[in-house]
Design a protein around this motif. Structure first.
Motif, PDB file in Angstrom:
ATOM      1  N   ARG A 146      -4.645 -10.234  -6.722  1.00 33.42           N
ATOM      2  CA  ARG A 146      -3.954 -11.261  -5.912  1.00 33.42           C
ATOM      3  C   ARG A 146      -3.044 -12.118  -6.787  1.00 33.42           C
ATOM      4  O   ARG A 146      -1.875 -12.345  -6.450  1.00 33.42           O
ATOM      5  N   LEU A 151       0.173 -12.903  -4.269  1.00 36.34           N
ATOM      6  CA  LEU A 151      -0.193 -12.946  -2.860  1.00 36.34           C
ATOM      7  C   LEU A 151      -0.826 -14.281  -2.496  1.00 36.34           C
ATOM      8  O   LEU A 151      -1.366 -14.991  -3.348  1.00 36.34           O
ATOM      9  N   PRO A 155      -6.764  -9.645  -1.466  1.00 35.58           N
ATOM     10  CA  PRO A 155      -6.731  -8.469  -0.593  1.00 35.58           C
ATOM     11  C   PRO A 155      -8.124  -8.136  -0.051  1.00 35.58           C
ATOM     12  O   PRO A 155      -9.102  -8.162  -0.796  1.00 35.58           O
ATOM     13  N   SER A 156      -8.171  -7.785   1.231  1.00 34.25           N
ATOM     14  CA  SER A 156      -9.470  -7.477   1.838  1.00 34.25           C
ATOM     15  C   SER A 156      -9.422  -6.226   2.697  1.00 34.25           C
ATOM     16  O   SER A 156     -10.445  -5.831   3.267  1.00 34.25           O
ATOM     17  N   THR A 157      -8.255  -5.608   2.829  1.00 33.57           N
ATOM     18  CA  THR A 157      -8.132  -4.350   3.560  1.00 33.57           C
ATOM     19  C   THR A 157      -7.478  -3.321   2.648  1.00 33.57           C
ATOM     20  O   THR A 157      -6.860  -3.673   1.636  1.00 33.57           O
ATOM     21  N   GLU A 159      -4.812  -1.566   3.126  1.00 28.21           N
ATOM     22  CA  GLU A 159      -3.368  -1.749   3.067  1.00 28.21           C
ATOM     23  C   GLU A 159      -2.992  -2.910   2.151  1.00 28.21           C
ATOM     24  O   GLU A 159      -2.005  -2.839   1.417  1.00 28.21           O
ATOM     25  N   GLU A 160      -3.770  -3.977   2.196  1.00 28.20           N
ATOM     26  CA  GLU A 160      -3.493  -5.122   1.319  1.00 28.20           C
ATOM     27  C   GLU A 160      -3.731  -4.766  -0.143  1.00 28.20           C
ATOM     28  O   GLU A 160      -2.989  -5.201  -1.033  1.00 28.20           O
ATOM     29  N   GLU A 163      -0.806  -2.660  -1.303  1.00 26.49           N
ATOM     30  CA  GLU A 163       0.380  -3.489  -1.499  1.00 26.49           C
ATOM     31  C   GLU A 163       0.297  -4.267  -2.806  1.00 26.49           C
ATOM     32  O   GLU A 163       1.281  -4.371  -3.546  1.00 26.49           O
ATOM     33  N   ALA A 164      -0.890  -4.796  -3.124  1.00 27.16           N
ATOM     34  CA  ALA A 164      -1.068  -5.507  -4.392  1.00 27.16           C
ATOM     35  C   ALA A 164      -0.824  -4.575  -5.561  1.00 27.16           C
ATOM     36  O   ALA A 164      -0.145  -4.938  -6.541  1.00 27.16           O
TER      37      ALA A 164
END
Length: 274
Positions: A146, A151, A155-157, A159-160, A163-164
């Motif tokens: 993060r 961000l 991130p917790s999914t 996709e997140e 992306e990170a």
């Protein structure tokens, strides 16, 4: 006999489970001669719920340690761990470039285990600018991902997380491995790897109960040691994943506050296979 050599630029964990103590134990288990440049000493207060106290080392002394190893001996890989100030981060990155280190593994430690309070607000900025671009492999956990990706939340999914990893890769790291483990409720413990072309899941079984103090240091050190031993990047990552899985499998409670991974676990697994 010529022995492969690696340098860890990292902090000292007085309790022995993380930092340079974990790095040296891991390197030894994998047949690599480990050397150190100490950046910070971390002590734990047994009278205050194991509160971590951080004591950075003077940058001049850190530079002398790095030059002792890189100019005076030479290495096959370098890994970094806790670098508590922007000045120390910039120094480590500069030395990696100065000595042309190709096998640089960055464990971007920003907080002590179990805390989401960054050691220094400027650390993430300095890492983004100086350290990420020199990393062959960088291994942030979710909180560190993060901070490096800039961000608003951890991130917790899936996709997140992806992306990170993509955003960190854009900063210059060759390979990004976001360490997830068993934290997000999936059926397996996993990490997400991104190399600029594709995403890969590095999966392993969930181990419960487990102690994980020093897990990040151990994982990154196992990768660095394997690169020093001449393994390909994919092979080094695979060994690193197996090493930390077995270290967690054989982990143990040290006291009422903490339990470290067990660096002899991988050796025990190999012994059962022979």
């Amino acid at each position: 006999m010529t022995m492969k050599k690696a340098l860890t630029i990292a902090g000292s964990d007085t309790s022995g489970g993380a930092g340079i103590q974990a790095d040296l134990k891991t390197m030894e288990e994998l047949g690599v001669y480990g050397m150190t440049a100490l950046t910070v000493i971390v002590a734990q207060d047994p009278h205050n719920a194991w509160h971590h106290e951080v004591f950075p080392i003077d940058t001049t002394l850190i530079e002398k340690q790095i030059d002792t190893v890189l100019a005076g001996i030479g290495v096959d890989a370098v890994k970094t761990g806790m670098l508590p100030t922007p000045e120390i981060i910039e120094l480590a990155a500069r030395k990696i470039k100065e000595y042309g280190i190709q096998n640089a593994v960055v464990d971007p430690v920003m907080a002590c285990k179990g805390a989401d309070e960054i050691l220094n607000p400027d650390v993430a900025v300095a890492m983004r600018k100086h350290l990420v671009p020199v990393a062959k492999i960088i291994t942030p956990n979710l909180f560190e991902a993060r901070m490096l990706a800039g961000l608003d939340k951890t991130p917790s999914t899936m996709e997140e997380i992806k992306e990170a990893a993509r955003l960190i890769h854009e900063l210059g790291a060759e390979i990004v491995i976001v360490k997830v483990g068993g934290k997000l409720g999936f059926d397996t413990a996993f990490d997400v790897l991104y190399d600029g072309n594709e995403y890969r899941l590095l999966e392993s079984e969930k181990i419960d109960p487990a102690f994980t103090h020093g897990g990040g240091c151990t994982f990154s050190s196992a990768i660095a040691a394997s690169l020093a031993n001449g393994h390909s990047v994919d092979e080094a990552i695979e060994i690193g994943k197996e090493f930390i899985t077995e270290a967690v499998r054989h982990s143990f409670r040290l006291n009422q506050y903490v339990g470290p991974t067990n660096h002899t676990g991988y050796r025990k697994k190999l012994a059962t296979q022979s």
